[in-house]
Design a protein around this motif. Structure first.
Motif, PDB file in Angstrom:
ATOM      1  N   ALA A  43      47.916  50.207  43.024  1.00 22.06           N
ATOM      2  CA  ALA A  43      48.196  48.784  43.260  1.00 22.06           C
ATOM      3  C   ALA A  43      47.384  48.261  44.433  1.00 22.06           C
ATOM      4  CB  ALA A  43      49.684  48.579  43.510  1.00 22.06           C
ATOM      5  N   PHE A  44      47.299  49.046  45.507  1.00 20.49           N
ATOM      6  CA  PHE A  44      46.550  48.606  46.681  1.00 20.49           C
ATOM      7  C   PHE A  44      45.068  48.462  46.338  1.00 20.49           C
ATOM      8  CE2 PHE A  44      44.229  49.162  50.667  1.00 20.49           C
ATOM      9  CZ  PHE A  44      44.817  48.150  51.418  1.00 20.49           C
ATOM     10  N   GLY A  45      44.535  49.384  45.547  1.00 20.64           N
ATOM     11  CA  GLY A  45      43.135  49.294  45.124  1.00 20.64           C
ATOM     12  C   GLY A  45      42.859  48.013  44.345  1.00 20.64           C
ATOM     13  N   GLU A  46      43.763  47.679  43.430  1.00 24.26           N
ATOM     14  CA  GLU A  46      43.618  46.448  42.649  1.00 24.26           C
ATOM     15  C   GLU A  46      43.744  45.216  43.541  1.00 24.26           C
ATOM     16  OE1 GLU A  46      42.957  45.858  39.340  1.00 24.26           O
ATOM     17  OE2 GLU A  46      42.505  47.985  39.214  1.00 24.26           O
ATOM     18  N   TRP A  47      44.700  45.255  44.474  1.00 23.38           N
ATOM     19  CA  TRP A  47      44.905  44.130  45.395  1.00 23.38           C
ATOM     20  C   TRP A  47      43.677  43.939  46.276  1.00 23.38           C
ATOM     21  CZ3 TRP A  47      45.209  43.995  50.793  1.00 23.38           C
ATOM     22  CH2 TRP A  47      45.663  42.791  51.337  1.00 23.38           C
ATOM     23  N   LYS A  48      43.140  45.044  46.796  1.00 26.32           N
ATOM     24  CA  LYS A  48      41.955  44.978  47.658  1.00 26.32           C
ATOM     25  C   LYS A  48      40.757  44.415  46.892  1.00 26.32           C
ATOM     26  CE  LYS A  48      40.462  45.955  51.776  1.00 26.32           C
ATOM     27  NZ  LYS A  48      40.888  45.127  52.885  1.00 26.32           N
ATOM     28  N   LYS A  49      40.612  44.820  45.646  1.00 25.02           N
ATOM     29  CA  LYS A  49      39.531  44.309  44.800  1.00 25.02           C
ATOM     30  C   LYS A  49      39.671  42.799  44.614  1.00 25.02           C
ATOM     31  CE  LYS A  49      37.831  44.771  40.073  1.00 25.02           C
ATOM     32  NZ  LYS A  49      38.081  45.413  38.781  1.00 25.02           N
ATOM     33  N   ALA A  50      40.889  42.326  44.358  1.00 26.67           N
ATOM     34  CA  ALA A  50      41.126  40.886  44.188  1.00 26.67           C
ATOM     35  C   ALA A  50      40.811  40.128  45.475  1.00 26.67           C
ATOM     36  CB  ALA A  50      42.569  40.636  43.767  1.00 26.67           C
ATOM     37  N   GLN A  51      41.181  40.706  46.639  1.00 27.39           N
ATOM     38  CA  GLN A  51      40.903  40.053  47.923  1.00 27.39           C
ATOM     39  C   GLN A  51      39.395  39.977  48.175  1.00 27.39           C
ATOM     40  OE1 GLN A  51      43.494  38.581  49.470  1.00 27.39           O
ATOM     41  NE2 GLN A  51      44.597  39.441  47.742  1.00 27.39           N
ATOM     42  N   THR A  52      38.663  41.025  47.816  1.00 28.46           N
ATOM     43  CA  THR A  52      37.211  41.047  47.976  1.00 28.46           C
ATOM     44  C   THR A  52      36.558  39.976  47.107  1.00 28.46           C
ATOM     45  OG1 THR A  52      37.277  43.408  48.459  1.00 28.46           O
ATOM     46  CG2 THR A  52      35.160  42.509  47.782  1.00 28.46           C
ATOM     47  N   GLU A  53      37.055  39.811  45.879  1.00 27.00           N
ATOM     48  CA  GLU A  53      36.524  38.773  44.994  1.00 27.00           C
ATOM     49  C   GLU A  53      36.763  37.376  45.564  1.00 27.00           C
ATOM     50  OE1 GLU A  53      38.347  39.547  41.207  1.00 27.00           O
ATOM     51  OE2 GLU A  53      37.168  41.379  40.902  1.00 27.00           O
ATOM     52  N   ILE A  54      37.926  37.162  46.183  1.00 31.57           N
ATOM     53  CA  ILE A  54      38.217  35.869  46.810  1.00 31.57           C
ATOM     54  C   ILE A  54      37.242  35.606  47.947  1.00 31.57           C
ATOM     55  CG2 ILE A  54      39.900  34.629  48.245  1.00 31.57           C
ATOM     56  CD1 ILE A  54      42.097  35.992  46.536  1.00 31.57           C
ATOM     57  N   VAL A  55      37.009  36.619  48.783  1.00 31.06           N
ATOM     58  CA  VAL A  55      36.078  36.464  49.914  1.00 31.06           C
ATOM     59  C   VAL A  55      34.677  36.166  49.403  1.00 31.06           C
ATOM     60  CG1 VAL A  55      34.971  37.679  51.830  1.00 31.06           C
ATOM     61  CG2 VAL A  55      37.439  37.874  51.507  1.00 31.06           C
ATOM     62  N   GLU A  56      34.232  36.894  48.384  1.00 33.53           N
ATOM     63  CA  GLU A  56      32.891  36.660  47.825  1.00 33.53           C
ATOM     64  C   GLU A  56      32.764  35.245  47.263  1.00 33.53           C
ATOM     65  OE1 GLU A  56      32.426  39.879  45.049  1.00 33.53           O
ATOM     66  OE2 GLU A  56      32.023  41.339  46.644  1.00 33.53           O
TER      67      GLU A  56
END
Length: 151
Positions: free
Chosen positions: A114-127
């Motif tokens: 779950a944390f990996g998926e959440w971190k990926k989503a946060q990275t996409e938002i930043v990008e």
């Protein structure tokens, strides 16, 4: 006067008094709380103590990450969180009788996944915001505010 009615008077006094400092947290000690952190994470557990800086100690805490549609294994056991006060955006008590109802429709998954998926989503938002900010700056506008999407 019985000790039960004395406690009720104390609760009534605390609820009616308008606290303007971290002392407002005192009514939530030893109760189940939800804490939203500055980085968008949320922790749920029992507030055991706090200090003048609103640093919190959450016992039997779990970090909740809400994802759409993924399924993984079971989560790990609850743990103790020490939360630095400057990272707290919001904290509130949970109704322990109603808190589990919405969760019945969700699937509990492994924290690491779950944390990996959440971190990926946060990275996409930043990008995405980085691209938008560059476009706005090239047109002479102020950049957008990134953290509005995190909480």
């Amino acid at each position: 006067m019985s000790s039960g009615s004395s406690s009720n008077l104390e609760d009534l006094y605390l609820q009616s008094y308008s606290f303007t400092t971290t002392a407002a947290i005192i009514g939530s000690v030893d109760r189940k709380v939800f804490v939203l952190l500055r980085d968008g994470r949320s922790v749920i557990g029992v507030l055991r103590t706090f200090d003048q800086f609103a640093n919190l100690v959450i016992h039997d805490g779990v970090e909740r990450i809400y994802l759409d549609g993924s399924r993984y294994g079971e989560s790990t056991e609850p743990q103790i969180f020490l939360i630095r006060g400057e990272n707290v955006v919001m904290m509130g008590e949970l109704d322990i009788d109603k808190e589990d109802e919405p969760l019945e429709k969700l699937t509990r998954i492994d924290y690491g996944a779950a944390f990996g998926e959440w971190k990926k989503a946060q990275t996409e938002i930043v990008e995405r915001h980085t691209i938008e900010d560059k476009q706005l700056r090239s047109r002479g506008h102020l950049t957008s505010f990134l953290t509005d999407e995190f909480y």
